[in-house]
Design an enzyme around this catalytic site. Structure first.
Site, PDB file in Angstrom:
ATOM      1  N   LYS A  11       0.858  -1.200   0.000  1.00 26.72           N
ATOM      2  CA  LYS A  11       0.000   0.000   0.000  1.00 26.72           C
ATOM      3  C   LYS A  11       0.892   1.246   0.000  1.00 26.72           C
ATOM      4  O   LYS A  11       1.969   1.230  -0.591  1.00 26.72           O
ATOM      5  CB  LYS A  11      -0.967  -0.037   1.186  1.00 26.72           C
ATOM      6  CG  LYS A  11      -1.718  -1.366   1.248  1.00 26.72           C
ATOM      7  CD  LYS A  11      -2.826  -1.393   2.249  1.00 26.72           C
ATOM      8  CE  LYS A  11      -3.468  -2.780   2.235  1.00 26.72           C
ATOM      9  NZ  LYS A  11      -4.622  -2.885   3.131  1.00 26.72           N
ATOM     10  N   HIS A  97      -8.873  -3.437  -5.625  1.00 26.26           N
ATOM     11  CA  HIS A  97      -8.723  -3.480  -4.171  1.00 26.26           C
ATOM     12  C   HIS A  97      -9.824  -2.635  -3.531  1.00 26.26           C
ATOM     13  O   HIS A  97     -10.188  -1.577  -4.053  1.00 26.26           O
ATOM     14  CB  HIS A  97      -7.338  -2.961  -3.761  1.00 26.26           C
ATOM     15  CG  HIS A  97      -7.035  -3.263  -2.333  1.00 26.26           C
ATOM     16  ND1 HIS A  97      -7.533  -2.497  -1.302  1.00 26.26           N
ATOM     17  CD2 HIS A  97      -6.327  -4.270  -1.756  1.00 26.26           C
ATOM     18  CE1 HIS A  97      -7.134  -3.017  -0.147  1.00 26.26           C
ATOM     19  NE2 HIS A  97      -6.400  -4.093  -0.402  1.00 26.26           N
ATOM     20  N   SER A 213      -6.028  -9.210   7.271  1.00 24.29           N
ATOM     21  CA  SER A 213      -5.362  -9.493   8.546  1.00 24.29           C
ATOM     22  C   SER A 213      -4.737 -10.896   8.603  1.00 24.29           C
ATOM     23  O   SER A 213      -4.747 -11.539   9.646  1.00 24.29           O
ATOM     24  CB  SER A 213      -6.322  -9.280   9.720  1.00 24.29           C
ATOM     25  OG  SER A 213      -6.763  -7.938   9.749  1.00 24.29           O
TER      26      SER A 213
HETATM   27  P1  PGA Z   1      -4.193  -6.487   5.722  1.00 22.92           P
HETATM   28  O1  PGA Z   1      -4.436  -5.991   4.195  1.00 22.92           O
HETATM   29  O2  PGA Z   1      -3.390  -7.748   5.632  1.00 22.92           O
HETATM   30  O3  PGA Z   1      -3.439  -5.357   6.374  1.00 22.92           O
HETATM   31  O4  PGA Z   1      -5.526  -6.707   6.314  1.00 22.92           O
HETATM   32  C1  PGA Z   1      -4.736  -6.893   3.191  1.00 22.92           C
HETATM   33  C2  PGA Z   1      -5.016  -6.169   1.908  1.00 22.92           C
HETATM   34  O5  PGA Z   1      -5.625  -5.085   1.955  1.00 22.92           O
HETATM   35  O6  PGA Z   1      -4.664  -6.635   0.813  1.00 22.92           O
END
Ligand code: PGA
Length: 253
Positions: A11, A97, A213
């Site tokens: 990100k 996304h 997560s």
């Molecule tokens: P996260 O993000 O593992 O921090 O929940 C996953 C994603 O948005 O691809």
């Protein structure tokens, strides 16, 4: 036999030297590993694609972009095109996304256009779908998933060239993971949809990743589900030790 794909989505995180340090360390960590059944992908911010791609060339991981524009080229300040990714030999690109759907109002139609552009250049989309908490509470998760599949993959030919990521929005960055059973249920639905709309082969060969997560503690119980073929990992992919340990778990399965 589908490979397990462990993909990190950075990100809008990491400074230049942090990115560099992470990638060199990951490269070292993977050097001795037998990755025949596991594919490792890092999706850095686009300003680091060149750096990342250069390091990946001498390593056992691959690079994906986090986004791309649906137009071919021209006056779209700040955007990057599929041809640009292609000119740098970037093999993967995340599209759809939930953060792009939410903050940049990306519709299924735009996502579908991006997906087709990627295919024209033989770049594999990591196509994300997932329901919000409200939608889950309203008991319309399956309808949302099916409508995102129908919209995003409209008139798309699939032959080993699409990765689907099921990412329940309520599990992204919240520390709340879907239970293995909740995730498996939706993965099975997606696989069934692929068989009905394409073929048994396409359904059997298309990797379906879980995202939301995922971390070193829960990765194994998710990956052992029959229809979960890997993870799209945000937070835990910013720490090279955590990310490498998730790759190690996948290798051991
Ligand atoms: P996260 O993000 O593992 O921090 O929940 C996953 C994603 O948005 O691809």
């Amino acid at each position: 036999m589908r490979k397990i794909i462990i993909a990190g989505n950075w990100k809008m995180n990491m400074l230049f030297t942090e990115a560099e340090d992470f990638l060199f360390e990951l490269s070292d960590n993977l050097e001795e590993k037998n990755l025949n059944s596991v594919e490792v992908v890092i999706c850095p911010p686009s300003v680091y694609l060149e750096l990342s791609s250069d390091i990946a060339d001498d390593s056992k991981f691959f690079i994906g972009a986090q986004n791309v524009n649906d137009n071919s080229n021209g006056a779209y300040t700040g955007e990057i095109s599929v041809a640009m990714l292609d000119s740098m030999d970037i093999p993967y690109c995340i599209i759809g996304h939930s953060e792009r759907r939410k903050y940049y109002a990306e519709s299924d139609e735009v996502i579908n256009a991006k997906l087709k552009k990627l295919h024209e250049n033989e770049i594999v989309p990591i196509f994300c779908i997932g329901e919000t908490l409200t939608q889950r509470e309203q008991n319309i998760t399956k309808d949302i998933i099916l409508s995102q599949l129908n919209g995003g993959l409209k008139d798309v030919e699939i032959e080993d060239n699409v990765i689907i990521a099921y990412e329940p929005v309520w599990a992204i960055g919240t520390g709340k993971t879907a239970t293995p059973a909740q995730a498996q249920e939706i993965h099975a639905l997606i696989r069934e949809w692929l068989e009905e709309n394409y073929s048994k082969d396409v359904s059997g060969n298309t990797p379906i990743l879980y995202g939301g997560s995922m971390n070193p503690e829960n990765v194994k119980e998710l990956l052992i589900q029959p229809d979960i073929d890997g993870g799209l990992i945000g937070g835990a992919a910013l720490d090279v030790s955590k990310f490498s340990s998730m790759v190690a778990t996948a290798v051991e399965l």
